[in-house]
Write a protein that holds these residues in place. Structure first.
Motif, PDB file in Angstrom:
ATOM      1  N   GLN A   1       0.825  -1.205   0.000  1.00 14.04           N
ATOM      2  CA  GLN A   1       0.000   0.000   0.000  1.00 14.04           C
ATOM      3  C   GLN A   1       0.858   1.252   0.000  1.00 14.04           C
TER       4      GLN A   1
ATOM      5  N   PHE B   1       2.292   2.888  -3.186  1.00 10.01           N
ATOM      6  CA  PHE B   1       1.438   3.844  -3.886  1.00 10.01           C
ATOM      7  C   PHE B   1       1.234   5.134  -3.094  1.00 10.01           C
ATOM      8  N   SER B   2       1.044   5.025  -1.779  1.00  9.64           N
ATOM      9  CA  SER B   2       0.701   6.207  -0.989  1.00  9.64           C
ATOM     10  C   SER B   2       1.923   6.961  -0.463  1.00  9.64           C
TER      11      SER B   2
ATOM     12  N   PRO C   1       3.751  -0.992  -9.627  1.00 10.60           N
ATOM     13  CA  PRO C   1       2.605  -0.255 -10.179  1.00 10.60           C
ATOM     14  C   PRO C   1       2.357  -0.537 -11.668  1.00 10.60           C
TER      15      PRO C   1
END
Length: 135
Positions: A22, A25-26, A124
């Protein structure tokens, strides 16, 4: 002054596998610092092979859309097989080149460290191909 032999472990934040993916991406900086410092390699080979397949299939899709491929099923099958085989090999070759040329500038990165970071950095790409296929 006391010498703390465990200083490197004092401020380590342990993340679960799900949290690492996670954070790619963040909060990518934190994620890659964690991956590098903790030598996080869960699913790395799977990611390398899958990203190789994704890149090969993406190239094949571009040729299919352009109309330069006649046998679509054969092309997709070959792109999956060749992408799986050459995908992870290309990461190791590129990581080796980065490590080798980095030594010219007194770099300390090893091939395995570069492969680890490059593999997770391409995660990604894998997700974006899945989204493209779903559409």
């Amino acid at each position: 002054m006391e010498n703390n032999h465990f200083e490197e472990f004092d401020n380590v934040t342990l993340l679960k596998e799900k949290e690492v993916f996670q954070k790619i991406f963040s909060e990518p900086r934190k994620a890659f610092e964690y991956i590098h410092k903790n030598r996080f390699e869960n699913y790395l080979i799977t990611i390398l092979i899958t990203v190789g397949i994704c890149n090969a299939v993406d190239n094949t899709f571009e040729k299919i859309i352009a109309g330069t491929i006649d046998n679509v099923m054969l092309s997709l099958t070959l792109s999956v097989l060749i992408g799986a085989f050459l995908g992870w090999i290309s990461f190791y070759l590129f990581g080796g080149l980065l490590s080798w040329t980095g030594k010219w500038y007194n770099g300390r990165g090893t091939t395995d460290e570069f492969v680890r970071i490059l593999g997770y950095a391409n995660f990604p790409t894998y997700i974006s191909l899945l989204v493209t296929l779903i559409q």
